[in-house]
Design a protein around this motif. Structure first.
Motif, PDB file in Angstrom:
ATOM      1  N   VAL A   2      39.959  43.077  35.965  1.00 16.73           N
ATOM      2  CA  VAL A   2      39.520  41.762  35.491  1.00 16.73           C
ATOM      3  C   VAL A   2      38.723  41.051  36.577  1.00 16.73           C
ATOM      4  N   THR A  11      43.039  41.895  39.392  1.00 16.41           N
ATOM      5  CA  THR A  11      42.144  40.766  39.160  1.00 16.41           C
ATOM      6  C   THR A  11      41.344  40.461  40.412  1.00 16.41           C
ATOM      7  N   HIS A  34      38.433  37.751  42.064  1.00 12.24           N
ATOM      8  CA  HIS A  34      37.940  36.381  41.899  1.00 12.24           C
ATOM      9  C   HIS A  34      36.601  36.242  42.624  1.00 12.24           C
ATOM     10  N   PRO A  77      41.921  44.840  44.527  1.00 10.31           N
ATOM     11  CA  PRO A  77      42.064  43.382  44.516  1.00 10.31           C
ATOM     12  C   PRO A  77      42.280  42.823  45.921  1.00 10.31           C
ATOM     13  N   GLU A 101      37.187  37.340  37.404  1.00  7.68           N
ATOM     14  CA  GLU A 101      37.255  35.928  37.056  1.00  7.68           C
ATOM     15  C   GLU A 101      36.570  35.110  38.146  1.00  7.68           C
TER      16      GLU A 101
END
Length: 369
Positions: free
Chosen positions: A81, A59, A61, A36, A83
């Motif tokens: 994840v 996460t 992005h 990340p 996003e």
């Protein structure tokens, strides 16, 4: 094979311990580890055919576009994840993004189109053998995982949640494998497979694409198969959608068909969805065949799907909205209970459709059970 697997795990473990950006090659391939805060796209762009880009827990992005054949993009499960970047506003109309008030060209068309992960080939350069696995993709305005012009794409153990249109979608592609995924609460289909999205043309042969062991829940439609041939939808669990499985054709030639829908568990797909420009309101549809030919629907368990839409019911054969009939489809060996307005419904005027050996209580017209 065992030695290769052990070497791969040792290599990955050593990499995570040392904090290096890429592992030594294993059997000629490299593992690129991303954490990340680091760029997935940068690692993907640096990778060679056959390499793996491994995403650790956390996460990310960004949107990611894959054009390299044989690449594996893999996370470490649902806790990896992807996003959208909240600091970047995307305009699908202009293909530009803006950050900090300044417009700039989108890093890739995947982000510009509002998608999370894209595997993108062209008419002249099909992308072969890509794998996307073991991660979550959520919150994108269009699609979680999108692919076009691919051969042998594998999408497995991916969780696609709350994306604006589709959870996982593919077009112009052959020999795909979509297995052990979860697609939940997406705006349209959890899994969407089509010949082409933006153009009108006859159905294309997928060469045996497989959709199996997926969980599809809370979408408008669980699985949509549109204008395709030679495809299997098997052993999936579909619940809480407005409709579970759609096999859709139209007036173009060749016709959609040669689709096998078997051994799926389809229950309580009773979410209510309003009509669209292309489709009537949906609620309580199990399996719908419309404008399709030579398909097999067998050994499915279909229960408690109820609604008042023209497409409601356990298994529905429906003359398409553009007037194309369904012909020579076989509905056999299914177990149906408590579907409304009926377990089996045939409002189609096509020829050669057969209903045999199904366990059910009510049909329209009578006599199909």
């Amino acid at each position: 094979m065992k030695k290769c697997h052990i070497a791969y795990l040792a290599c990955t473990a050593a990499l995570l311990g040392t904090g290096l950006g890429a592992a030594p090659p294993v059997a000629g391939h490299t593992v690129h580890v991303v954490r990340p805060g680091e760029s997935i796209q940068k690692a993907v762009d640096a990778a060679q055919p056959g390499d793996t880009v491994l995403l650790t827990f956390g996460t990310y992005h960004e949107s990611v576009q894959v054009n390299t054949p044989g690449l594996t993009l893999r996370g470490m499960g649902r806790a990896t994840v992807i996003e959208p970047d909240p600091s970047v506003a995307t305009s699908t109309a202009t293909g530009t993004t803006s950050a900090g008030g300044r417009a700039r060209k989108a890093a890739n068309s995947c982000a510009a189109d509002g998608n999370g992960i894209c595997v993108v080939g062209t008419k002249d350069r099909i992308v072969k053998g890509v794998t996307v696995a073991s991660l979550t993709v959520t919150g994108f305005t269009r699609t979680g995982v999108f692919s076009t012009a691919t051969d042998g794409l594998t999408v497995r153990n991916v969780t696609a949640v709350k994306n604006g249109v589709w959870g996982i979608a593919t077009e112009r592609s052959v020999r795909g494998v979509f297995r052990h995924n979860t697609a939940r609460d997406n705006g349209d289909a959890g899994l969407f497979l089509a010949n082409t999205i933006k153009e009108e043309q006859g159905a294309t042969d997928t060469g045996g694409t497989v959709v199996e062991h997926n969980r599809l829940e809370g979408n408008r439609i669980g699985v949509t198969v549109r204008r395709l041939r030679d495809l299997t939808v098997a052993r999936n669990h579909l619940t809480g959608n407005c409709a579970a499985v759609f096999v859709v054709g139209d007036e173009n030639k060749p016709k959609a068909g040669l689709v096998t829908v078997r051994e799926n568990r389809i229950e309580r797909n009773n979410k209510s969805c309003p009509k669209t420009a292309r489709l009537a309101a949906l609620q309580g549809s199990g399996i719908v065949l419309t404008g399709a030919e030579d398909s097999l629907v067998t050994r499915n368990v279909i229960k408690d799907n109820a609604g008042t839409s023209p497409l409601s019911g356990g298994i529905v054969l429906f003359k398409s909205f553009v007037g194309t009939t369904s012909d020579r489809n076989r509905i056999t060996g299914n177990v149906l209970r408590n579907n409304s307005p009926a377990d089996l419904i045939n409002t189609d005027t096509g020829k050669g459709n057969t209903f045999e050996g199904n366990s059910c209580r009510e049909s329209k017209p009578a006599g199909l059970c």
